[in-house]
Motif scaffolding. Structure first.
Motif, short mmCIF file in Angstrom:
data_model
loop_
_atom_site.label_atom_id
_atom_site.label_comp_id
_atom_site.label_asym_id
_atom_site.label_seq_id
_atom_site.Cartn_x
_atom_site.Cartn_y
_atom_site.Cartn_z
N MET A 37 -11.53 -14.21 -12.85
CA MET A 37 -12.79 -13.89 -13.48
C MET A 37 -12.83 -14.43 -14.91
N GLU A 38 -13.99 -14.42 -15.47
CA GLU A 38 -14.24 -14.98 -16.80
C GLU A 38 -13.43 -14.25 -17.88
N THR A 39 -12.98 -15.03 -18.88
CA THR A 39 -12.24 -14.44 -19.99
C THR A 39 -13.18 -14.20 -21.17
N ILE A 40 -13.02 -13.07 -21.84
CA ILE A 40 -13.84 -12.82 -23.02
C ILE A 40 -12.96 -12.97 -24.26
N LYS A 41 -13.43 -13.81 -25.19
CA LYS A 41 -12.73 -13.96 -26.46
C LYS A 41 -13.78 -13.94 -27.56
N ILE A 42 -13.78 -12.86 -28.34
CA ILE A 42 -14.74 -12.76 -29.45
C ILE A 42 -13.95 -12.72 -30.75
N GLN A 43 -14.29 -13.63 -31.66
CA GLN A 43 -13.61 -13.64 -32.96
C GLN A 43 -14.04 -12.43 -33.79
N GLY A 44 -13.12 -11.86 -34.53
CA GLY A 44 -13.46 -10.73 -35.38
C GLY A 44 -14.21 -11.17 -36.63
N THR A 45 -15.07 -10.31 -37.14
CA THR A 45 -15.74 -10.57 -38.41
C THR A 45 -15.53 -9.33 -39.29
N GLU A 46 -16.15 -9.33 -40.48
CA GLU A 46 -15.97 -8.18 -41.37
C GLU A 46 -16.56 -6.89 -40.78
N ASP A 47 -17.48 -7.02 -39.82
CA ASP A 47 -18.07 -5.80 -39.27
C ASP A 47 -17.97 -5.68 -37.74
N THR A 48 -17.36 -6.67 -37.12
CA THR A 48 -17.18 -6.57 -35.66
C THR A 48 -15.73 -6.88 -35.30
N PRO A 49 -15.20 -6.22 -34.29
CA PRO A 49 -13.79 -6.40 -33.96
C PRO A 49 -13.53 -7.70 -33.19
N LYS A 50 -12.25 -8.07 -33.16
CA LYS A 50 -11.81 -9.17 -32.31
C LYS A 50 -11.61 -8.58 -30.91
N VAL A 51 -12.14 -9.28 -29.91
CA VAL A 51 -12.01 -8.77 -28.55
C VAL A 51 -11.40 -9.84 -27.66
N THR A 52 -10.35 -9.49 -26.95
CA THR A 52 -9.76 -10.39 -25.97
C THR A 52 -9.65 -9.65 -24.65
N MET A 72 -5.48 -7.51 -22.95
CA MET A 72 -6.73 -6.81 -23.22
C MET A 72 -6.59 -6.09 -24.54
N GLU A 73 -7.39 -6.50 -25.51
CA GLU A 73 -7.23 -5.91 -26.84
C GLU A 73 -8.54 -5.91 -27.62
N ILE A 74 -8.75 -4.81 -28.36
CA ILE A 74 -9.86 -4.73 -29.31
C ILE A 74 -9.21 -4.41 -30.65
N SER A 75 -9.43 -5.27 -31.66
CA SER A 75 -8.74 -5.03 -32.92
C SER A 75 -9.63 -5.34 -34.12
N GLY A 76 -9.33 -4.71 -35.23
CA GLY A 76 -10.06 -4.98 -36.47
C GLY A 76 -11.02 -3.87 -36.83
N ARG A 77 -12.19 -4.30 -37.31
CA ARG A 77 -13.19 -3.34 -37.79
C ARG A 77 -14.38 -3.30 -36.87
N SER A 78 -14.93 -2.11 -36.68
CA SER A 78 -16.10 -2.02 -35.82
C SER A 78 -17.22 -1.22 -36.47
N VAL A 102 -8.72 -0.87 -37.35
CA VAL A 102 -8.43 -0.31 -38.67
C VAL A 102 -9.59 0.55 -39.17
N TYR A 103 -10.75 0.30 -38.60
CA TYR A 103 -11.90 1.13 -38.96
C TYR A 103 -12.94 1.06 -37.84
N PHE A 104 -13.55 2.20 -37.52
CA PHE A 104 -14.74 2.15 -36.67
C PHE A 104 -15.70 3.25 -37.12
N ASN A 105 -16.99 2.95 -37.04
CA ASN A 105 -17.98 3.94 -37.46
C ASN A 105 -18.29 4.89 -36.30
N THR A 106 -19.10 5.91 -36.59
CA THR A 106 -19.33 6.94 -35.57
C THR A 106 -20.06 6.39 -34.35
N ALA A 107 -20.98 5.44 -34.58
CA ALA A 107 -21.70 4.87 -33.44
C ALA A 107 -20.71 4.13 -32.52
#
Lengths: 193, 126
Positions: free
Chosen positions: B1-16, B24-30, B64-69
């Protein structure tokens, strides 16, 4: 300002305003529309200032949390109104002050009077709760609550009280027969504990 | 199946999300501007993965950070993983947190209380 006297009066006001900010230890003040860009800009500015001042990681994280939740409260709620009045278009006042022992984050925005009771009840309930009760409420709301159209999860106030361990101070001031100005202030201790 | 790779930014996490390499990993700031639309592809991916999962699934959260939403959407992801586990598959959640961040550690404990799936707390320094 059509003459020199008015300009002078205005500049004197600016100086008074500056002195007043200093007296209240205000490090950041903004009035206007609160967008996601504004939220990002203010949090990163405050973050780099705190890092420069060697504030502990714990305090930095808490201030960051509270700022994001307060700013998103305004951006997600302030334009729920149908009114075209400028007071209601996602606008508000936002300020951060830094005292010797604590930071405080204050927001102000217009609300319709029929929201006052609901807001008051919510804040009073949260203020009365202890650590474990807040934890329970957060979990319950996370499981059962639904994301609003604007992406609000109804968790912001609970999170602020949990992160700061302090009551949320608030006040409503009348604007008109139908509307009031809602002020909310959260304090974050600079003691690292 | 398809692979998801999203680069992290200052307000969105890196997703692999890679079924083949089992990463399978979600890292950084959300704190995305639109939290629902950010996590929508992640939930859809898991939905598809749940149809035919690997024999063992290890899902890493290293935020390292995620907001309530975001906290609500993270729970949705965990519930999806719980479902895979309930269907008789081997699933492990690894919740990484900076060792000096009690709030992030506690957030992991709370999620572990809510979902019924093997959960490992992993402190790291730095």
């Amino acid at each position: 300002m059509d003459n020199k006297k008015d300009v002078k009066g205005f500049l004197e006001f600016v100086y008074e305003f500056y002195k007043s900010m200093k007296a209240h230890e205000i490090t950041l003040v903004y009035e206007g529309e609160i967008t996601h860009q504004i939220t990002k800009a203010f949090t990163s500015l405050t973050e780099s200032n705190m890092a420069k001042e060697d504030e502990s990681g714990n305090v930095q994280r808490k201030v960051f949390h509270v700022m994001v939740e307060c700013l998103q409260n305004i951006s997600k709620h302030a334009d729920d109104f149908t009114s075209s009045d400028f007071l209601f278009s996602g606008r508000g006042i936002f300020l951060v002050s830094k005292g010797e022992n604590e930071y405080s984050v204050t927001t102000g925005n217009a609300v319709e009077n029929d929201k006052i009771e609901e807001l008051t009840n919510m804040l009073e309930t949260i203020n009365k709760m202890d650590k474990d009760e807040l934890k329970g409420l957060y979990k319950k709301q996370m499981k059962e609550g639904r994301l609003s159209e604007k992406g609000g999860a109804g968790l912001g106030f609970i999170d602020i009280k949990r992160k700061t361990g302090k009551e949320l101070e608030y006040h409503f001031l009348p604007i008109s027969n139908d509307t009031s100005f809602f002020l909310l202030t959260s304090t974050i201790s600079r003691e690292d504990n | 199946m398809e692979t998801i790779k999203i680069q992290g930014t200052e307000d969105t996490p890196k997703v692999t999300l890679d079924k083949e390499t089992e990463l399978m990993e979600i890292s950084g700031r959300s704190l995305p501007e639109d939290v629902a639309s950010f996590y929508d592809p992640v939930l859809s991916w898991l939905e598809e993965y749940a149809q035919d999962p690997n024999p063992k699934t290890i899902f890493n959260f290293k935020l390292v950070y995620f907001n309530t939403a975001s906290s609500k959407l993270l729970l949705d992801i965990l519930m999806k993983l719980e479902e895979i586990h309930e269907n008789g598959n081997d699933v492990l959640i690894r919740w990484h947190f900076p060792e000096d961040d009690e709030d992030m550690e506690e957030a992991g404990e709370e999620y572990a209380d809510i979902v019924d799936v093997p959960f490992e707390q992993v402190p790291y320094s730095g």
